[in-house]
Scaffold this active site. Structure first.
Site, PDB file in Angstrom:
ATOM      1  N   LYS A 289       0.836  -1.199   0.000  1.00 48.11           N
ATOM      2  CA  LYS A 289       0.000   0.000   0.000  1.00 48.11           C
ATOM      3  C   LYS A 289       0.873   1.251   0.000  1.00 48.11           C
ATOM      4  CE  LYS A 289      -3.912  -1.907   2.613  1.00 48.11           C
ATOM      5  NZ  LYS A 289      -4.945  -1.683   1.611  1.00 48.11           N
ATOM      6  N   ARG A 363     -10.352 -11.565   1.662  1.00 42.90           N
ATOM      7  CA  ARG A 363     -11.179 -12.629   1.077  1.00 42.90           C
ATOM      8  C   ARG A 363     -10.460 -13.974   1.107  1.00 42.90           C
ATOM      9  NH1 ARG A 363     -11.488  -9.095  -4.321  1.00 42.90           N
ATOM     10  NH2 ARG A 363     -11.155  -7.487  -2.750  1.00 42.90           N
TER      11      ARG A 363
HETATM   12  N1  BES Z   1      -8.156  -3.861   4.331  1.00 39.45           N
HETATM   13  C1  BES Z   1      -8.276  -3.419   2.986  1.00 39.45           C
HETATM   14  C2  BES Z   1      -9.555  -2.629   2.751  1.00 39.45           C
HETATM   15  C3  BES Z   1      -9.563  -1.220   3.255  1.00 39.45           C
HETATM   16  C4  BES Z   1      -8.856  -0.223   2.621  1.00 39.45           C
HETATM   17  C5  BES Z   1     -10.341  -0.882   4.338  1.00 39.45           C
HETATM   18  C6  BES Z   1      -8.915   1.065   3.068  1.00 39.45           C
HETATM   19  C7  BES Z   1     -10.406   0.401   4.782  1.00 39.45           C
HETATM   20  C8  BES Z   1      -9.688   1.385   4.152  1.00 39.45           C
HETATM   21  C9  BES Z   1      -8.287  -4.622   2.049  1.00 39.45           C
HETATM   22  O1  BES Z   1      -7.536  -5.701   2.443  1.00 39.45           O
HETATM   23  C10 BES Z   1      -7.748  -4.141   0.746  1.00 39.45           C
HETATM   24  O2  BES Z   1      -6.600  -3.805   0.703  1.00 39.45           O
HETATM   25  N2  BES Z   1      -8.583  -4.128  -0.270  1.00 39.45           N
HETATM   26  C11 BES Z   1      -8.185  -3.652  -1.544  1.00 39.45           C
HETATM   27  C12 BES Z   1      -8.729  -4.603  -2.573  1.00 39.45           C
HETATM   28  C13 BES Z   1      -8.189  -4.365  -3.936  1.00 39.45           C
HETATM   29  C14 BES Z   1      -6.734  -4.757  -4.012  1.00 39.45           C
HETATM   30  C15 BES Z   1      -8.996  -5.171  -4.931  1.00 39.45           C
HETATM   31  C16 BES Z   1      -8.763  -2.253  -1.730  1.00 39.45           C
HETATM   32  O3  BES Z   1      -9.879  -2.019  -1.285  1.00 39.45           O
HETATM   33  O4  BES Z   1      -8.079  -1.415  -2.291  1.00 39.45           O
HETATM   34 MN    MN Z   2      -5.513  -5.503   1.802  1.00 40.69          MN
END
Ligand code: BES
Ligand code: MN
Ligand code: ZN
Length: 505
Positions: A289, A363
């Protein structure tokens, strides 16, 4: 903090005992109207029209939720009287009541009041009974009183000092005493669950590790006589939870699979299963990230936290319903052992998954828990997860995202959320979206591209839920607040508890 109830009928001329009684503060609601009702009317008459004069002078602001603290009012046993503006008569909807209650508690907490006589529970709230008002009165106070202190050497000077309130008497209309007494117990149990969920969310990931969550589950089980089992890495490997393990293996922190069982009916009732995402830190893994706000990914275990909090609540309430909690928990870290984009893993269900983005890890850990849930022959399975950033974009921080192909189950969850003011909003999960997860190399990919990515995340999970009614709550926008009020909210413990209370009926 001790809560109890008293009944009072203000239409009975003789019944002024509650206004005579000694306390630090009585809290009285005043409608914006010529005629006063109930406690406000009686207070007005024993003070020779003081309330009316204050309303007329404008000192009690006309805004709903305006407060005015009076001291040493003649004829009143309490040393303080807090007047609270209720707005127009008959217009007290549930949200307004809750906002008014918050404002009132806020004003009380600004003083050193230790005992409160709370009269707002005598006001009629649209579509709700006095039990609801009593419960909300507890919840709003406890929400304001919660303070995170665990990793501060001394409480910051600009923060409110914890509450001085020790005793609250919730005053209700005659006939409502029994409902109110039960509701206060519920309110306390729910608040205790919410506090636990908030505390776990707020703890940093170097303290709140998967092992820490497992220890909390074990302690809960000890305190509340639940059955708990925690599977270690070897046991998770033996089960062949390949998707879950693939996320965990990037971190030296060991994964844990927590199984909590609350079964007052033993084998005689199909349980409701709650599954919580327990990523104690989500760096994104190799698909790392960006740095901004990455600290907030300590909250990526709030689904797990809400399952633990809900267990705390239902156990304290002694709810008559079989409930199972499942928590897959690990870190998502980059390392030489971590998942790499393009890797293919085999889930517990036997289905293979191409990991196109290692940041779509929630997931991957949930799918194996969903398959594991089958062994309980559940009546319903709900998973709770901070699953997608896209859900925050779609719904912001007011509604959790709800996904289900089962209309009856979805309606129950929506209704519970509305009743408890912990709302969810249903989003689609049609087969058409699921096409976005096609992979050339595995049974499915773990991402479906940018369009509707909260929906395709739910589609992914749906592939593991074929044998029972299932719903998915995406709490990415509701589980914590960002910015200067950064902190866990304890959602959706209220929604889940209400859903379970209703289910048990
Ligand atoms: N934990 C995150 C989701 C999230 C992001 C929650 C920001 C709250 C704030 C999750 O594991 C994630 O990283 N999801 C990605 C999925 C994508 C790679 C398809 C996302 O939402 O960007
Ligand atoms: Mn994630
Ligand atoms: Zn995540």
């Amino acid at each position: 903090m001790d809560f109890s109830t008293e009944a009072c009928d203000w239409n009975k001329a003789a019944d002024s005992t509650l206004l005579d009684a000694k306390s630090d503060c009585i809290v009285v609601g005043v409608f914006d109207a010529q005629t006063l009702f109930g406690a406000a009317k009686r207070l007005d008459s024993i003070t020779n029209g003081l309330v009316r004069r204050l309303v007329k002078s404008g000192d009690l602001g006309r805004k709903t939720g305006a407060t005015l603290m009076l001291h040493e009012v003649d004829g009143v046993g309490a040393s303080r009287v807090l007047l609270v503006g209720l707005g127009k008569p008959d217009a007290l909807d549930p949200k307004t009541f809750t906002n008014v209650a918050r404002a009132a508690w806020h004003a009380v907490l600004a003083t050193r009041t230790t005992s409160v006589m709370w009269m707002l529970t005598q006001v009629t709230v649209n579509d709700r009974n006095s039990g609801w008002s009593a419960r909300m009165s507890v919840l709003t106070l406890r929400e304001l009183v919660y303070q995170y202190t665990r990793t501060k050497s001394s409480p910051a000077a600009d923060e409110p000092h914890g509450s001085a309130i020790k005793r609250v008497i919730v005053v209700v209309n005659p006939g409502d005493k029994k409902v109110a007494r039960i509701a206060l117990k519920e309110g306390i149990a729910i608040s205790n669950g919410i506090d636990l969920t908030r505390e776990l969310g707020n703890l940093p990931s170097n303290i709140c590790t998967p092992t820490y969550l497992a220890d909390v589950a074990k302690q809960l089980a000890k305190d509340w006589n639940l059955m708990v089992e925690v599977l270690n890495r070897q046991q998770i490997e033996a089960l062949r939870m390949g998707a879950f393990l693939s996320v965990a293996k990037g971190s030296p922190q060991l994964p844990q699979f927590i199984i909590l069982q609350y079964q007052p009916f033993g084998e005689k009732q199909a349980p409701v299963v709650l599954i919580g995402k327990g990523i104690t830190f989500d760096s994104g893994g190799i698909s790392i990230k960006p740095g901004e706000n990455m600290d907030e990914m300590k909250y990526d275990m709030c689904g797990a936290g809400s399952v633990l909090g809900t267990f705390r609540t239902i156990a304290e309430m002694g709810l008559k319903l079989n409930i199972i909690g499942l928590i897959p928990t690990c870190e998502n870290m980059p390392s030489g052992y971590a998942n790499k984009p393009g890797d293919i893993v085999t889930s517990l269900s036997g289905q293979t998954i191409e990991i196109l983005n290692t940041d779509a890890e929630g997931r991957l850990i949930l799918c194996d828990a969903l398959t594991y849930a089958e062994r309980f022959k559940p009546a319903a399975v709900i998973d709770i997860a901070t699953l997608t950033g896209a859900c925050v974009i779609a719904l912001g921080s007011h509604n959790s995202g709800l996904f289900s192909k089962d209309d009856a189950l979805a309606d129950r969850l929506l209704a519970a959320g509305r009743y408890a003011l912990d709302p969810a909003w249903r989003l689609p999960i049609d087969d058409e979206y699921c096409g976005q997860l096609k992979s050339n190399f595995a049974d499915m990919a773990n991402i479906g591209g940018r369009p509707a990515s909260s929906v395709t995340a739910a589609c992914f999970l749906s592939h593991f839920t074929k044998t029972y009614p299932w719903a998915h709550l995406d709490i990415a926008g509701t589980a914590w607040k960002s910015g200067s009020k950064k902190g866990a909210t304890g959602r959706p413990v209220s929604l889940l508890t209400q859903f379970l209370i209703d289910w048990a009926k």
